[in-house]
Enzyme design. Structure first.
Site, PDB file in Angstrom:
ATOM      1  N   ASP A 183     -10.972 -42.534  27.687  1.00  0.00           N
ATOM      2  CA  ASP A 183     -11.314 -43.495  26.622  1.00  0.00           C
ATOM      3  C   ASP A 183     -10.403 -44.727  26.677  1.00  0.00           C
ATOM      4  OD1 ASP A 183     -13.138 -41.569  24.824  1.00  0.00           O
ATOM      5  OD2 ASP A 183     -11.353 -40.496  25.455  1.00  0.00           O
ATOM      6  N   GLU A 235     -17.819 -52.291  24.348  1.00  0.00           N
ATOM      7  CA  GLU A 235     -18.990 -52.022  25.174  1.00  0.00           C
ATOM      8  C   GLU A 235     -20.221 -51.855  24.289  1.00  0.00           C
ATOM      9  OE1 GLU A 235     -19.885 -48.661  28.331  1.00  0.00           O
ATOM     10  OE2 GLU A 235     -18.105 -49.779  28.962  1.00  0.00           O
ATOM     11  N   ASP A 272     -13.138 -48.685  23.002  1.00  0.00           N
ATOM     12  CA  ASP A 272     -14.207 -47.727  23.353  1.00  0.00           C
ATOM     13  C   ASP A 272     -14.376 -46.810  22.132  1.00  0.00           C
ATOM     14  OD1 ASP A 272     -16.035 -46.125  24.685  1.00  0.00           O
ATOM     15  OD2 ASP A 272     -14.481 -44.898  25.607  1.00  0.00           O
TER      16      ASP A 272
END
Lengths: 163, 163
Positions: free
Chosen positions: B141, B68, B8
């Protein structure tokens, strides 16, 4: 004789321009674009850009680099793509030990034309004049890269040091 | 036993999570964050992130990675900062020869909870359950990074190959 590498980052096309100050006169050493093929996965394109930029630095051995700051973009997808390329560009410059100046579009216009309200065409015209070129450098990405390199050269002159 | 590194990305904090599939069971190998100091120039921070991530890859030797996808952000300045870190992260993964999967937030929710409308808390709860952890991984995170790693593990199971 200090050489400045100006860069206009992008995933598909990164413009570059190398400017050398000899006394009060600026000289254009080289300009052009680093390109990556469309339809190639993004990580590969970023790795290509990184490798091409490293080669450019090795070839021309600039002392410092200048990159335009990113502000808003109408299109967030474009902003993300440009920013990913910009991250890789900053990494390559940092790893090569170059001092790095970042300038807003306003600072570039002021540094090149002397007027923050200047339009793109005026900036390009001044790039041509200041570097003693016969014509405006093409494509726009290369002209933009030369502009930020000129801005960096001027601000070092004015302030007597690196920004 | 294939290990997936989920990430992330962020300039200040990049969450990471390593997940290993053994048969149909997923195991959590490690998770945490890579951090860079505020008030340090951005190029240095990107170089630190790059170096820390390379160390992590060397230490755990994952076969693949999952990140992502970035979509819209309310704040364009944040989007630009995240995207610059993401560019450097993708470069490190590519240079390490990992296969890289990219997933939308919707795909991560569907892959972890089985329902695209799931909220953050539901995703974190499922991360805990699927990995057999005693509590929800902290900070967010790291939990997000484990979620995208789980999503990648599941999609490889379903499709019998790397995405």
């Amino acid at each position: 004789m200090s050489t400045v590498l100006g860069l206009d980052p992008g995933t598909a096309t990164t413009g570059y321009g190398l400017v050398q100050a000899r006394g009060s006169q600026l000289h254009c050493i080289a300009y052009g674009t680093l390109n990556t093929p469309a339809k190639t996965p993004m990580p590969e394109r970023l790795a290509m850009l990184f490798a091409e930029l490293k080669t450019l630095i090795t070839q021309y051995q600039p002392e410092s680099a200048a990159v335009e700051q990113l502000f808003f973009y109408r299109n967030v997808t474009t902003a993300i793509s440009v920013a990913q390329a910009r991250g890789v560009v900053l990494l390559a410059l940092q790893q090569a030990g170059l001092s790095i100046g970042e300038y807003t579009p306003l600072q570039v216009k002021q540094g090149v034309v002397g007027y923050g309200g200047a339009d793109k065409k005026q900036v390009q015209q001044m790039v041509k004049v200041l570097l003693g070129l016969n014509e405006i450098p093409k494509p726009d990405d290369a002209a933009d890269a030369l502009a930020v390199a000129i801005c960096h050269s001027h601000s070092r002159e004015s302030y007597g040091g690196l920004v």
